[in-house]
Design a protein around this motif. Structure first.
Motif, mmCIF file in Angstrom:
data_model
loop_
_atom_site.group_PDB
_atom_site.id
_atom_site.type_symbol
_atom_site.label_atom_id
_atom_site.label_comp_id
_atom_site.label_asym_id
_atom_site.label_seq_id
_atom_site.Cartn_x
_atom_site.Cartn_y
_atom_site.Cartn_z
ATOM 1 N N LEU A 161 -7.081 52.862 2.881
ATOM 2 C CA LEU A 161 -7.722 51.607 3.219
ATOM 3 C C LEU A 161 -7.936 51.269 4.633
ATOM 4 O O LEU A 161 -8.606 50.418 4.897
ATOM 5 C CB LEU A 161 -7.090 50.268 2.364
ATOM 6 N N LEU A 162 -7.040 51.796 5.418
ATOM 7 C CA LEU A 162 -7.125 51.747 7.008
ATOM 8 C C LEU A 162 -8.410 52.135 7.606
ATOM 9 O O LEU A 162 -8.843 53.248 6.963
ATOM 10 C CB LEU A 162 -5.775 52.318 7.538
ATOM 11 N N VAL A 163 -8.799 51.696 8.672
ATOM 12 C CA VAL A 163 -9.835 52.128 9.428
ATOM 13 C C VAL A 163 -9.557 52.151 10.801
ATOM 14 O O VAL A 163 -8.440 51.819 11.122
ATOM 15 C CB VAL A 163 -11.031 50.997 9.245
ATOM 16 N N PRO A 164 -10.168 52.799 11.560
ATOM 17 C CA PRO A 164 -9.775 53.070 12.894
ATOM 18 C C PRO A 164 -9.761 51.700 13.703
ATOM 19 O O PRO A 164 -10.772 50.903 13.433
ATOM 20 C CB PRO A 164 -11.108 53.934 13.561
ATOM 21 N N GLN A 165 -8.694 51.694 14.747
ATOM 22 C CA GLN A 165 -8.641 50.543 15.514
ATOM 23 C C GLN A 165 -9.310 50.703 16.746
ATOM 24 O O GLN A 165 -9.243 51.703 17.705
ATOM 25 C CB GLN A 165 -7.011 50.450 15.793
ATOM 26 N N PRO A 166 -10.254 49.576 16.958
ATOM 27 C CA PRO A 166 -10.651 49.729 18.463
ATOM 28 C C PRO A 166 -9.945 49.658 19.633
ATOM 29 O O PRO A 166 -8.815 48.715 19.712
ATOM 30 C CB PRO A 166 -11.724 48.469 18.451
ATOM 31 N N GLY A 167 -9.925 50.624 20.377
ATOM 32 C CA GLY A 167 -9.024 50.688 21.453
ATOM 33 C C GLY A 167 -9.099 49.601 22.599
ATOM 34 O O GLY A 167 -8.064 49.149 23.210
ATOM 35 N N GLY A 168 -10.143 48.932 22.498
ATOM 36 C CA GLY A 168 -10.267 47.676 23.646
ATOM 37 C C GLY A 168 -9.239 46.857 23.055
ATOM 38 O O GLY A 168 -8.942 45.701 23.882
ATOM 39 N N TYR A 169 -9.122 46.639 21.748
ATOM 40 C CA TYR A 169 -8.168 45.471 21.230
ATOM 41 C C TYR A 169 -6.837 45.777 21.880
ATOM 42 O O TYR A 169 -5.962 44.742 21.871
ATOM 43 C CB TYR A 169 -8.025 45.521 19.655
ATOM 44 N N PHE A 170 -6.233 46.977 22.092
ATOM 45 C CA PHE A 170 -5.157 47.129 22.393
ATOM 46 C C PHE A 170 -5.004 47.328 23.909
ATOM 47 O O PHE A 170 -3.845 47.088 24.709
ATOM 48 C CB PHE A 170 -4.522 48.812 22.055
#
Length: 234
Positions: A161-170
């Motif tokens: 169910l997980l999706v890639p996390q946008p790097g800019g958010y980190f």
């Protein structure tokens, strides 16, 4: 009339679906609940070129669009960054801010920068090596960090169910102080067996002068222990 209005913000790699077990219990108790999926974290979304401001803007826009007031703003994990930024723009609409096994950001310091050096370098390497600047989810993340106390079947389901996390958010930081400067009450709820936070949850809670309220479960205890988390939020 609902007793409270909860706006639930998910953590990294997760969508609004992750809050549904808790949300259903809050609704059954008479509360209004809005679960949000942030830009780039929906099924099929493009994670490229997302900035932390996009996530904050989305929360603010939804609260204003729905004309919500007396909001209990709840954030899981990385969502602590989002609710902190949103609370500063929703003064007058937010009655309480709740961090659940969440990061409590420091002004001018991104999530990556708030990690120990080795972890920060690891995260930057994942982002830099990705063609779209995201961090892909893995079954290993779920097994070791999110749901180490769950069955293999549950772990595989959540990983799917997980999706890639946008790097800019980190990589982006907030240019605001902590929520206590707004005069808004805060609560810190912590899963007892959280292995995902880079610092002890009690250290994050201490940043806003709190002792954590402990609930059972691992980092994704919102999926496995919704009864206890719903009770803690109320």
């Amino acid at each position: 009339m609902p007793q409270n209005t909860y706006v639930m913000v998910p953590g990294a790699w997760h969508g609004g679906w992750s809050w549904r077990p808790v949300a259903e219990r809050l609704r059954a108790a008479g509360h209004r609940v809005v679960t949000l999926t942030l830009p780039g974290l929906g099924d099929g979304d493009d994670p490229a070129n997302r900035r932390l401001s996009d996530a904050v803007d989305h929360v603010v826009a939804e609260v204003e669009r729905l004309d919500l007031s007396a909001v209990v703003l709840v954030g899981h994990s990385w969502g602590g960054y989002v609710i902190t930024g949103a609370a500063h723009r929703l003064v007058g609409r937010v009655a309480k801010v709740v961090y659940y096994s969440a990061h409590v950001p420091v002004r001018g310091r991104s999530l990556v920068d708030d990690n120990p050096p080795e972890s920060a370098a690891f995260l930057r390497g994942l982002i830099d090596s990705s063609p779209d600047g995201s961090i892909a989810p893995t079954l290993g993340f779920v097994r070791q960090l999110f749901l180490q106390d769950s069955t293999p079947e549950t772990q595989r389901l959540v990983a799917d169910l997980l999706v890639p996390q946008p790097g800019g958010y980190f990589l982006d930081a907030l240019d605001v102080d902590d929520v206590t400067t707004l005069g808004i009450p805060a609560l810190y709820v912590l899963s007892e067996d959280d292995h995902a936070l880079p610092l002890p949850g009690a250290e994050y809670a201490a940043r806003i002068g709190l002792e954590p309220v402990l609930v059972p479960g691992a980092h994704d205890g919102l999926l496995t222990h919704p009864d206890e988390i719903a009770k803690a939020l109320v």
